[in-house]
Design an enzyme around this catalytic site. Structure first.
Site, short mmCIF file in Angstrom:
data_model
loop_
_atom_site.label_atom_id
_atom_site.label_comp_id
_atom_site.label_asym_id
_atom_site.label_seq_id
_atom_site.Cartn_x
_atom_site.Cartn_y
_atom_site.Cartn_z
CE LYS A 54 -7.75 -10.27 -1.59
NZ LYS A 54 -6.57 -9.54 -1.03
C1 PLP Z 1 -5.95 -8.36 -0.70
C2 PLP Z 1 -5.46 -7.30 -1.67
C3 PLP Z 1 -4.37 -6.47 -1.39
C4 PLP Z 1 -3.58 -6.48 -0.19
O1 PLP Z 1 -3.06 -7.72 0.11
P1 PLP Z 1 -2.30 -8.19 1.49
O2 PLP Z 1 -2.31 -9.61 1.35
O3 PLP Z 1 -3.74 -8.01 2.63
O4 PLP Z 1 -1.62 -7.08 1.99
C5 PLP Z 1 -4.30 -5.26 -2.26
N1 PLP Z 1 -4.99 -4.95 -3.21
C6 PLP Z 1 -6.08 -5.78 -3.59
C7 PLP Z 1 -6.74 -5.50 -4.72
C8 PLP Z 1 -6.34 -6.72 -2.72
O5 PLP Z 1 -7.72 -7.30 -2.92
#
Ligand code: PLP
Length: 372
Positions: A183
């Site tokens: 992210k």
């Molecule tokens: C990364 C992501 C998640 C989940 O996040 P985590 O921190 O991996 O649990 C959920 N929805 C979207 C759209 C994502 O990109």
């Protein structure tokens, strides 16, 4: 031959590294002062709204649904084009996932189809801001108000994104962010939830840690079933190192995305049949730069050939409703044709702040060569 270019690389600088080292030396490595400070800074970032941190983005959405009292017998509407976590949390709380097809231009949930999917059992909606592009937030909340629905925004990819100049997370209902490694802002793993008031924040703390509430000087009580979802100070230290750099990270992503558009050129879509992403520099944080391949081009073959050019690509995402777990719950091919078509052809090209303009040019040259 050029070095291998992955589609994403976490941005960890010396400030984050020394902050982690300092935390490890401090002797306090689980949730402590760094977590509190990270929550304080996040709350400031989101305009003073209450914020709590967690060990994933996924659990923040599950907890938001629990705080809203959503469970068995309730329907929750979301998009089929997201990471499977978005729908899994609905099953996790015992509710029923309902999908609405996507808009082919934004690749986000189609708000008309979302509204059409509302039934008397619908309690909440989970919009996803794919690649960091928000949905029409005014329409989203108008629909939610009209039908008396809670909103759990899956803003996992949207930290730094805006709506009419306001930060995503600084307004709305529940807003969930992920700090997973890929992210824009990472804590290695982690997430945060923006809440509406102190009462919700208190509940979030309970669900985060075994349902425990403190009472008096030496007593604890447990009155709800919570889990183990707390963020560590080590993770918070990484986040504290990154948060001040978020504007620069986002600006760099914008510059690289602009360079993609400029390098592909104005005629590229018409000549190649490829669909570039929506050219939105007002709202998106450019978490990803995704193209949709022309009909008839096999994505696996395209990605294989990109790899031969030493370029990594990603798939975000195959449609959730076609996974076996969801097929077993009655979802079938043909139910969401736009999502199925886009989900089969979408490809994520490399985009991360440490990339150079020359890397973008290399990717564009390879895409053109492979499609020739
Ligand atoms: C990364 C992501 C998640 C989940 O996040 P985590 O921190 O991996 O649990 C959920 N929805 C979207 C759209 C994502 O990109």
């Amino acid at each position: 031959m050029n070095e291998f270019l992955p589609f994403v690389k976490p941005y960890i600088d010396e400030a984050a590294i020394s902050s982690v080292v300092e935390t490890l030396r401090s002797g306090w490595i689980t949730s402590g002062p760094k977590v509190l400070e990270f929550e304080r800074q996040l709350s400031e970032y989101f305009g003073g709204r209450p914020v709590r941190t967690f060990n994933s983005g996924t659990c923040t959405m599950e907890i938001a649904l629990r705080i809203a009292g959503i469970g068995a017998g309730d329907e929750v509407i979301t998009t089929p084009i997201s990471w499977v976590a978005t729908a899994n949390v609905i099953l996790e709380v015992g509710a029923t996932p309902v999908f609405a097809d996507i808009d082919p231009v934004t690749r986000n949930i189609d708000l008309d189809k979302m509204e059409a999917a509302i039934t008397p059992r619908t309690r909440a909606i989970i919009p996803v801001y794919l690649a960091g592009l928000p949905v029409d937030m005014d329409r989203l909340y108008a629909i939610a108000r009209r039908h008396n629905l809670r909103v759990v925004e899956d803003a996992a990819q949207a930290i730094g994104s805006l709506w009419q100049g306001r930060r995503i997370g600084s307004f709305g209902d529940f807003v969930s962010f992920s700090f997973q490694a890929n992210k824009n802002l990472t804590t290695s793993e982690g997430g945060c939830l923006v809440l509406n008031n102190a009462e919700e924040a208190r509940l979030a703390e309970k669900y985060r840690l075994q349902g425990v509430t403190r009472s008096g000087f030496d007593g604890i009580e447990v009155d709800v079933l919570g889990g183990k979802f707390n963020m560590t100070d080590i993770a918070a230290a990484i986040g504290l190192g990154q948060l001040p750099q978020l504007p620069a990270i986002t600006a760099r992503r914008h510059a690289l995305a602009r360079h993609y558009f400029a390098t592909f050129g104005a005629d590229f879509e018409r000549q190649s049949g490829v669909q570039l992403p929506l050219k939105n520099f007002e709202n998106s944080n450019w978490h990803m730069f995704q193209i949709v391949l022309p009909q008839g081009v096999v994505r696996a073959g395209f990605m294989e050939k990109m790899k031969a050019h030493n370029i990594g690509c990603g798939v975000h995402y195959p449609p959730i409703h076609l996974f076996q777990l969801y097929r077993e719950r009655g979802f079938k091919q043909g139910m969401f044709p736009v999502a199925e078509s886009v989900g089969q052809r979408i490809v994520t090209l490399p985009l991360f702040p440490q990339m150079a303009e020359a890397d973008v040019e290399r990717v564009v040259a390879a895409v053109c060569a492979v499609l020739q």
